[in-house]
Design a protein around this motif. Structure first.
Motif, mmCIF file in Angstrom:
data_model
loop_
_atom_site.group_PDB
_atom_site.id
_atom_site.type_symbol
_atom_site.label_atom_id
_atom_site.label_comp_id
_atom_site.label_asym_id
_atom_site.label_seq_id
_atom_site.Cartn_x
_atom_site.Cartn_y
_atom_site.Cartn_z
ATOM 1 N N LEU A 150 0.795 -1.220 0.000
ATOM 2 C CA LEU A 150 0.000 0.000 0.000
ATOM 3 C C LEU A 150 0.829 1.273 0.000
ATOM 4 O O LEU A 150 0.295 2.349 -0.253
ATOM 5 C CB LEU A 150 -0.940 0.014 1.214
ATOM 6 N N ASN A 151 2.093 1.160 0.332
ATOM 7 C CA ASN A 151 2.845 2.406 0.403
ATOM 8 C C ASN A 151 3.161 2.970 -0.965
ATOM 9 O O ASN A 151 3.698 4.068 -1.072
ATOM 10 C CB ASN A 151 4.115 2.250 1.238
ATOM 11 N N ALA A 239 -0.705 2.862 -9.945
ATOM 12 C CA ALA A 239 -0.970 1.635 -10.678
ATOM 13 C C ALA A 239 -0.869 0.407 -9.791
ATOM 14 O O ALA A 239 -1.624 -0.551 -9.924
ATOM 15 C CB ALA A 239 0.015 1.518 -11.847
ATOM 16 N N ILE A 240 0.074 0.419 -8.862
ATOM 17 C CA ILE A 240 0.238 -0.736 -7.984
ATOM 18 C C ILE A 240 -0.995 -0.925 -7.128
ATOM 19 O O ILE A 240 -1.490 -2.046 -6.969
ATOM 20 C CB ILE A 240 1.501 -0.584 -7.107
ATOM 21 N N LEU A 241 -1.507 0.166 -6.587
ATOM 22 C CA LEU A 241 -2.725 0.055 -5.781
ATOM 23 C C LEU A 241 -3.863 -0.507 -6.603
ATOM 24 O O LEU A 241 -4.650 -1.332 -6.141
ATOM 25 C CB LEU A 241 -3.126 1.420 -5.226
ATOM 26 N N SER A 242 -3.911 -0.062 -7.862
ATOM 27 C CA SER A 242 -4.994 -0.524 -8.719
ATOM 28 C C SER A 242 -4.939 -2.031 -8.911
ATOM 29 O O SER A 242 -5.921 -2.747 -8.719
ATOM 30 C CB SER A 242 -4.908 0.205 -10.061
ATOM 31 N N ILE A 243 -3.776 -2.536 -9.255
ATOM 32 C CA ILE A 243 -3.708 -3.963 -9.548
ATOM 33 C C ILE A 243 -3.834 -4.797 -8.268
ATOM 34 O O ILE A 243 -4.365 -5.904 -8.286
ATOM 35 C CB ILE A 243 -2.429 -4.301 -10.351
ATOM 36 N N VAL A 244 -3.384 -4.242 -7.159
ATOM 37 C CA VAL A 244 -3.524 -4.956 -5.899
ATOM 38 C C VAL A 244 -4.991 -5.125 -5.547
ATOM 39 O O VAL A 244 -5.457 -6.221 -5.230
ATOM 40 C CB VAL A 244 -2.803 -4.205 -4.758
ATOM 41 N N PHE A 245 -5.732 -4.038 -5.628
ATOM 42 C CA PHE A 245 -7.132 -4.146 -5.264
ATOM 43 C C PHE A 245 -7.927 -4.952 -6.264
ATOM 44 O O PHE A 245 -8.892 -5.616 -5.913
ATOM 45 C CB PHE A 245 -7.742 -2.756 -5.070
#
Lengths: 685, 203
Positions: A150-151, A239-245
């Motif tokens: 999340l960071n 983008a990382i948050l997007s793919i994680v969620f």
């Protein structure tokens, strides 16, 4: 491969460190051949081709319940912790630069802050790589791992904000810009998550409709996952948050909707991609180092950076945990905090970000790159290698390992089961009103919307499972019977079956025709109970274990317990692993236990009030009626799929055998239905 | 009769049977902290679907996960005192209080009655899981029953019986072919009961 060959090596040195070493060797070879580094880890390749798979894998296999129940703490660490790290490292370095510890370099406060922000972020790839070997408890792992995922929201924002500030120059910054920066954080973070959730919805809906094209279902998952990453990147969101969620939200629904084989495919391919990417990332990290053009050495800068990130991480974690423990149900212990601070590994993301810096704006870019590389090597290799000994050392010294007595073994297992049961009865840890509400909302609306009707039904009724189990049992009984010429139910392949046949063939042939003829009288005992009664005596008769040797008996008993005791739900089982997919041994156990419990409960229902029993039975009878019709269809479609690949001769052969098989199946199912009605009848008595 | 307990200023109406009095409800507070009582009461209400103020075995049966626990039914049985068909909130909490981590800070006061979550009480609870007929001894048959439910179906009767025999042999000191509570306690003296039988959230 080298790694797999000496497994003992990887238990000491984490795989990532070994990969970096290999990268160094390769880099040396390439440099020696070309006199310049032709292969480096360019940001584009890293951020667009290597990172998404790793993060999608992380999101898809994330233990959701654990993640969301610790979400508050994870967010605190991710947001506040990262900001704290960035600020302190940046300011610390700036202070030291002012004090002259770094000599003469062309750098300013803003650049320091930017550097601080990119070096502050804990890296998910490195965390997975190192923590996989070290089996820490679930909560600790999810904290560090969740934080590392999340960071990214914070890192992206800080990086962009400070980059913009540096472009603007120091003079233009005023309160408005700072406020814009803070707002952009919220936009980026929540926007990114929203994009991810939208794509998760899309994927779930898609899998709901793909019953006829099951073969390409897995492909959709990957494409849409990657699309979510690209979309967020395009909109300048995280983008990382997007793919994680995306991964987190869709896992439940696609696992329910998709065919078994598709689910397996997705799991394995995901792991393959993620493993591959991770390997490549670390090797490239090693290769990129062997490039003299990049190296600028400034002792002060580098050493101070290392010191600061280490020290401020510890301070940050302890401070935040102290605050958090006041609000948490299950406080984080001191040792957990130490491991959490020590596990703040930096990795490829930091390197990718630093390589994206513009050389014209950042005169000291090479210095920063070198420092970042050194920091990455330090954390991954040194901290990675020492992590496991540290974890073992910090634990309370265990007592000398003496062989447990049988009583203790049994008792330990009983305690496990007991704890699990009490936890279930008292509601889970951290049970609260919001979770209940969300659960209800989800059950009512989301499952209706996102899951296939058949998937939904199979979730709802426990007795559905019960009857599936019973069906399976009955089918295996019938199969055995057909094979042996009578419904001789056997569990062990010893000479006892012969006796069994002889003994009971006569009585069975009496009973069977009666049942087949659908002649239900109160005297007919259902087959299943006959079979159950018979088995124990058969087993007792045929077992000729050699009970003379006391030691062997002892050993047998221990061995037996070890092998066959049901496992409780382990509370500290490390669920996330890059290379070992959990095989579902649990499911067989669960089914067995469930079968038993339900059986004994049905027995007790027989003697209990009559109102309860028939209602349940009727409900399940209806579903049962559906099943026999479904199954032949399913089987026939299976057979027909094989069809196009044979020629005419084999076609006709297949057809006739298919016909025979269908007839046999129908006969079996009729038998089963009559069996069930027999059981019903007896129950009603 | 309803008692209105004020917890943190929030009135919480708790149906209490006639057998309980105010003193008893104060006792409740000693064994579990107030915040947990609210939570447990929520859970109690959630389980008690018909809002009768009592739980019956069927309500426990509604918890899906318990069906997948080999000793789930025994644990449910442990909640009900012999002869009783229902369990009210007070007994519910009392049983759950067995699983509270032992209070190491306060020294044991010999004059007070044995706290519910002491090692002895926990062992007694575990003992009662085995000893279904409440005669104070775990007979061979009872042990066999527990073993049967905890071992996979591939284990044969012969094997089960041999395990049961050996277990009794190990623990039985006075050779009466059954395990009394003292023998049970002795056989588990090395095991850290407090660790094994505590749930952290009930701290």
């Amino acid at each position: 491969m080298v790694v797999e060959l000496n497994h003992s090596l990887t238990s000491v040195i984490p795989e990532s460190a070994l990969l970096i070493l290999i990268g160094w060797i390769l880099g040396g070879i390439i440099y020696g051949a070309d006199k310049m580094q032709t292969f480096t880890l360019t940001p584009t390749v890293f951020f667009f081709y290597l990172l998404p798979q790793v993060i999608l894998d992380a999101g898809y296999f994330m233990p959701n319940k654990l993640f969301f129940s610790n979400m508050g703490a994870i967010l605190v660490y991710a947001v506040i912790g990262t900001c704290w790290n960035a600020a302190t490292v940046g300011l610390g370095l700036w202070g030291c630069w002012l004090g002259g510890a770094m000599g003469d370099i062309d750098i300013g406060l803003l650049q320091f802050l930017l550097f601080g922000s990119l070096i502050a972020a804990v890296d998910p790839v490195a965390v997975i790589a190192v923590f996989e070997e070290v089996h820490v408890n679930e909560v600790l792992f999810i904290m560090v791992f969740g934080e590392s995922l999340l960071n990214d929201g914070v890192t992206v924002v800080l990086f962009n904000v400070f980059d913009a500030f540096v472009s603007l120059g120091g003079a233009e910054i005023d309160a408005v810009e700072i406020i814009k920066g803070i707002i952009s954080f919220f936009v980026v973070a929540f926007g990114g998550s929203l994009v991810g959730i939208i794509f998760a919805l899309l994927i779930s809906l898609l899998t709901r409709c793909t019953k006829n094209i099951q073969i390409i279902e897995p492909g959709f998952i990957f494409i849409l996952g990657y699309l979510s990453y690209l979309t967020a990147e395009m909109l300048s969101l995280s983008a990382i948050l997007s793919i994680v969620f995306c991964g987190i939200c869709c896992q439940k629904y696609i696992n329910a909707n998709m065919d078994e084989r598709s689910v397996t495919t997705v799991r394995y391919v995901m792991k393959v991609f993620a493993n591959g990417s991770e390997t490549i990332i670390f090797v490239f990290l090693g290769i990129s180092a062997i490039d003299p053009a990049v190296w600028v050495w400034n002792t002060g800068f580098i050493l101070l950076t290392l010191l600061f990130i280490f020290v401020f991480r510890f301070i940050g974690v302890f401070l935040l945990t102290w605050i958090l423990n006041k609000y948490r149900l299950v406080p984080l212990e001191f040792i957990d905090q130490v491991v959490m601070s020590y596990g703040g590994l930096r990795g490829a993301v930091a390197y990718g970000l630093v390589a994206m810096l513009d050389e014209n704006k950042f005169k000291e870019k090479n210095l920063m790159v070198s420092t970042t590389l050194i920091v990455v090597y330090f954390t991954v290799m040194l901290q990675g290698i020492t992590m496991k000994p540290l974890v073992t050392w910090l634990k309370v010294k265990r007592a000398a390992v003496t062989e447990l007595t049988l009583a203790e073994k049994i008792q330990n297992r009983t305690f496990d089961h007991m704890l699990v049961a009490i936890e279930d009865i008292s509601g889970q840890i951290g049970h609260n009103y919001m979770r209940d509400k969300w659960h209800n909302f989800e059950e009512r609306w989301l499952c209706w919307f996102l899951m296939k009707p058949s998937a939904r039904k199979s979730r709802d009724y426990i007795f559905n499972i019960f009857h599936q189990l019973n069906l399976k049992d009955a089918m295996s009984y019938v199969k055995e019977g057909e094979r042996r010429g009578s419904l001789a139910f056997v569990r062990n392949e010893t000479k006892a079956d012969v006796d069994f046949n002889k003994k009971f063939r006569a009585s069975f042939s009496e009973i069977m025709p009666d049942i087949m003829a659908d002649n239900m009288g109160p005297d007919h005992v259902p087959l299943s109970s006959i079979l159950q009664d018979i088995v124990p005596s058969v087993c007792l008769v045929m077992h000729e274990q050699d009970l003379t040797m006391r030691e062997s008996e002892d050993f047998n008993a221990h061995h037996l317990l070890q092998q066959h005791l049901y496992r409780g739900r382990k509370q500290h089982r490390h669920r996330y692993s890059r290379s070992h997919l959990e095989t579902n041994r649990d499911e067989n156990e669960v089914q067995e236990i469930f079968q038993r419990t339900m059986r004994s409960r049905l027995e007790s229902f027989k003697s209990a009030k009559m109102g309860v029993a028939p209602a349940k039975k009727i409900q399940t009878k209806h579903q049962k009626k559906d099943k026999p019709q479904k199954m032949p269809n399913g089987n026939s479609s299976d057979k027909s799929k094989n069809h196009p690949y044979g020629d005419k001769g084999t076609c006709s052969l297949l057809f006739t055998s298919l016909l025979h098989y269908m007839k046999w199946l129908n006969a079996c199912f009729e038998l089963i239905i009559t069996l069930e009605s027999a059981v019903d009848f007896v129950v009603r008595l | 009769m309803h008692i209105v307990i004020k917890l943190f200023g929030v009135p919480l109406s708790c149906p209490i049977t006639n057998s309980m009095n105010i003193w008893f409800s104060c006792f409740l507070f000693i064994i579990v902290t107030p915040a947990h009582i609210v939570r447990l009461y929520d859970r109690f209400e959630a389980l008690d679907k018909e809002k009768t103020g009592h739980l019956r075995p069927q309500d426990f049966g509604a918890i899906n996960r318990l069906a997948m626990n080999p000793i789930g039914d025994r644990i449910i049985g442990a909640f009900f005192s012999p002869g009783q068909e229902t369990v009210d909130f007070h007994s519910f909490v009392r049983i759950l209080a067995h699983f509270r981590p032992a209070d190491k800070k306060h020294p044991k006061d010999p004059s007070m009655p044995e706290p519910v979550n002491s090692r002895t009480s926990k062992l007694k609870f575990a003992f009662q899981l085995y000893d279904q007929d409440k005669d104070g001894k775990i007979s061979r048959a009872e042990l066999l029953q527990v073993l049967r439910s905890m071992l996979e179906m591939q284990v044969t009767e012969e094997q089960l019986e041999s395990i049961a025999d050996r277990t009794i042999q190990e623990a039985d000191l006075d050779n009466d072919d059954a395990i009394s509570f003292e023998e049970f306690r002795k056989s588990l003296e090395k095991v850290n009961i407090d660790h094994k039988m505590s749930i952290r959230f009930l701290r």
